[in-house]
Write a protein that holds these residues in place. Structure first.
Motif, PDB file in Angstrom:
ATOM      1  N   THR A 218      31.272  78.425 -12.886  1.00 59.00           N
ATOM      2  CA  THR A 218      32.272  78.247 -11.835  1.00 59.00           C
ATOM      3  C   THR A 218      33.528  79.056 -12.144  1.00 59.00           C
ATOM      4  O   THR A 218      34.522  78.934 -11.443  1.00 59.00           O
ATOM      5  N   GLU A 290      34.553  78.099  -4.913  1.00 59.86           N
ATOM      6  CA  GLU A 290      33.658  77.495  -3.932  1.00 59.86           C
ATOM      7  C   GLU A 290      32.414  78.361  -3.706  1.00 59.86           C
ATOM      8  O   GLU A 290      31.320  77.842  -3.486  1.00 59.86           O
ATOM      9  N   ILE A 291      32.583  79.688  -3.794  1.00 56.99           N
ATOM     10  CA  ILE A 291      31.422  80.577  -3.651  1.00 56.99           C
ATOM     11  C   ILE A 291      30.514  80.444  -4.875  1.00 56.99           C
ATOM     12  O   ILE A 291      29.291  80.369  -4.755  1.00 56.99           O
ATOM     13  N   HIS A 293      30.209  77.890  -6.815  1.00 57.51           N
ATOM     14  CA  HIS A 293      29.533  76.587  -6.789  1.00 57.51           C
ATOM     15  C   HIS A 293      28.341  76.621  -5.831  1.00 57.51           C
ATOM     16  O   HIS A 293      27.284  76.043  -6.111  1.00 57.51           O
ATOM     17  N   ARG A 294      28.486  77.337  -4.727  1.00 58.90           N
ATOM     18  CA  ARG A 294      27.415  77.402  -3.735  1.00 58.90           C
ATOM     19  C   ARG A 294      26.212  78.181  -4.255  1.00 58.90           C
ATOM     20  O   ARG A 294      25.068  77.862  -3.953  1.00 58.90           O
ATOM     21  N   TYR A 295      26.478  79.209  -5.066  1.00 56.99           N
ATOM     22  CA  TYR A 295      25.399  80.076  -5.523  1.00 56.99           C
ATOM     23  C   TYR A 295      25.202  80.024  -7.038  1.00 56.99           C
ATOM     24  O   TYR A 295      24.722  80.971  -7.638  1.00 56.99           O
ATOM     25  N   GLN A 296      25.550  78.885  -7.659  1.00 59.09           N
ATOM     26  CA  GLN A 296      25.521  78.826  -9.116  1.00 59.09           C
ATOM     27  C   GLN A 296      24.104  78.961  -9.686  1.00 59.09           C
ATOM     28  O   GLN A 296      23.931  79.346 -10.841  1.00 59.09           O
ATOM     29  N   GLU A 297      23.080  78.687  -8.889  1.00 53.28           N
ATOM     30  CA  GLU A 297      21.724  78.821  -9.386  1.00 53.28           C
ATOM     31  C   GLU A 297      21.300  80.279  -9.531  1.00 53.28           C
ATOM     32  O   GLU A 297      20.335  80.583 -10.234  1.00 53.28           O
ATOM     33  N   LEU A 325      27.568  87.480   2.559  1.00 53.83           N
ATOM     34  CA  LEU A 325      26.943  86.650   1.534  1.00 53.83           C
ATOM     35  C   LEU A 325      25.572  86.208   1.996  1.00 53.83           C
ATOM     36  O   LEU A 325      25.299  86.175   3.209  1.00 53.83           O
TER      37      LEU A 325
END
Length: 326
Positions: A218, A290-291, A293-297, A325
C-alpha cells in the motif's frame, strides 16, 4: 604509461556514454508538450524487516516468500524456554510475597492486641501505685512492656509495607517478563507481501537479527531523476503518470511526494551555469493508496516503466496520458 592510457580511455568512454545518455534523454523529451518531463524509473515499495528484539533460537517460521500477510499475523516464534521459566519463577515470588503479607497482617493484629494489654496493665498499675499497693519497680516494668509492645507493632506494620512492596516488585517483574515473552512471537507490523525469508528454524540469531523482509504494497512508488530546470519547478503534490513496460496499455496516476535537496551523480558544488543544468535530483512519485489497495494482488516491485511529470501545473495532460486502469 600503459596504465595511464588505460585510465584515460576509461574516462573518455564514460564521458561519451554520459553525453549520449543525456542526449537520448533530451530527444526523449521532444515528443512531450511544454510543461512536462519524462524519465525512466522502477517501481519500489516500502520494506519492513521483521527482526528479533532479543537473541535466541528460531523455533518456527509460518510464512514463505511471496506470501501475503495481514497486519498482526504471526510470522515466526523464537524459543523462549528460559524466559518462560523466569516468568514462572516471578509468579512464584509473587505468591510467596502474598503469603508473607498475610503473615505480616496477622502479626500486626497480634502486636496490636499485645499493645492494648500492655496499656491496660500500665493503667491498672498506675492506679495501684497511686494508692501505694504497687512498688515503683513494678510500675517501671509495666511502662517498659508498653513501650516494647508499641515498638513490636510498628515493626509488624513495617513488615506489612515490605511485603506489599515485594508483591508490587514481583508483579512488575511478571509484567516485564511477559512483555518480553510476547516479543518472542513475531507479528507482521503491517499488511504486505513476504519478499525474503532470511532465517530458518534452528538458527540462532543475535538481537536485531532479521527473520523476514516484508513489502508494504500500500506504499508503492517510483524514484526518478530530473535535471535542475525540471526539479526546480516541481511542487509537492504535482501530478505524474506512470506507464509500466509490463502493462503499457495502462496509465497509472501518481503524485510528487519528495524532491531531494541535493543533486545526485554530480559534484556537490559546481561553478558554471552549464554544469548546474546537468545536475540530477531524485524525485519520489507516490501511487495513491486507494489504487494500490484495489490492485494489491497484482502489484509487484522492480517493474520498470516510464514516468511523465507535470512540471507546469497549468499545462493540460495529453490525451495519450489520460488515466487508464484495468
Amino acid at each position: 604509461m600503459k596504465k595511464l592510457r588505460s585510465i584515460l580511455i576509461v574516462l573518455v568512454v564514460a564521458a561519451v556514454a554520459a553525453g549520449a545518455g543525456y542526449f537520448w534523454w533530451q530527444q526523449h523529451q521532444s515528443d512531450l508538450p511544454e510543461g512536462f518531463a519524462r524519465v525512466n524509473g522502477r517501481l519500489e515499495a516500502t520494506r519492513i524487516d521483521v527482526a528479533l528484539k532479543f537473541g535466541g533460537r528460531v523455533a518456527e517460521i509460518w510464512v514463505s516468500e511471496g506470501q501475503r500477510v495481514e497486519a498482526g499475523a504471526v510470522i515466526a516464534r523464537i524459543d523462549a524456554t528460559d524466559l518462560e521459566a523466569q516468568v514462572r519463577a516471578a509468579e512464584a515470588a509473587t505468591r510467596q510475597a502474598e503469603q508473607e503479607l498475610a503473615q505480616a497482617e496477622a502479626l500486626v493484629i497480634q502486636r496490636a492486641g499485645e499493645l492494648d494489654l500492655a496499656r491496660a496493665e500500665l493503667n491498672r498499675t498506675q492506679s495501684l501505685a497511686a494508692r501505694g499497693y504497687v512498688s515503683a519497680e513494678v510500675l517501671d516494668q509495666r511502662r517498659s512492656q508498653r513501650i516494647t509492645a508499641n515498638a513490636a507493632l510498628n515493626t509488624a506494620r513495617a513488615q506489612v509495607s515490605a511485603a506489599q512492596a515485594a508483591i508490587e516488585a514481583s508483579e512488575a517483574d511478571v509484567v516485564a517478563l511477559k512483555a518480553n515473552l510476547a516479543d518472542y512471537t513475531l507479528h507482521a507490523p503491517r499488511a504486505g507481501r513476504v519478499q525474503y525469508r532470511l532465517a530458518e528454524p534452528g538458527e540462532v540469531l543475535a538481537a536485531g537479527g532479521k527473520v523476514v523482509s516484508l513489502l508494504d504494497l500500500t506504499d508503492v512508488y517510483m524514484d526518478v531523476y530530473l535535471p535542475t530546470d525540471d526539479a526546480g519547478r516541481l511542487r509537492y503534490g504535482s501530478e505524474a503518470r506512470l506507464v509500466l513496460d509490463a502493462a503499457s496499455q495502462y496509465v497509472i496516476p501518481a503524485t510528487v511526494d519528495f524532491v531531494a535537496s541535493e543533486a545526485q551523480f554530480t559534484p556537490k558544488y559546481v561553478e558554471t551555469e552549464s554544469e548546474r543544468e546537468k545536475l540530477m535530483f531524485r524525485v519520489k512519485l507516490q501511487i495513491p493508496a486507494e489504487i494500490l489497495h484495489r490492485y494489491q494482488e497484482v502489484v509487484k516491485t522492480g517493474v520498470p516503466g516510464v514516468a511523465t511529470v507535470r512540471v507546469d501545473p497549468e499545462a493540460p495532460w495529453p490525451e495519450t496520458l489520460a488515466v487508464r486502469l484495468p
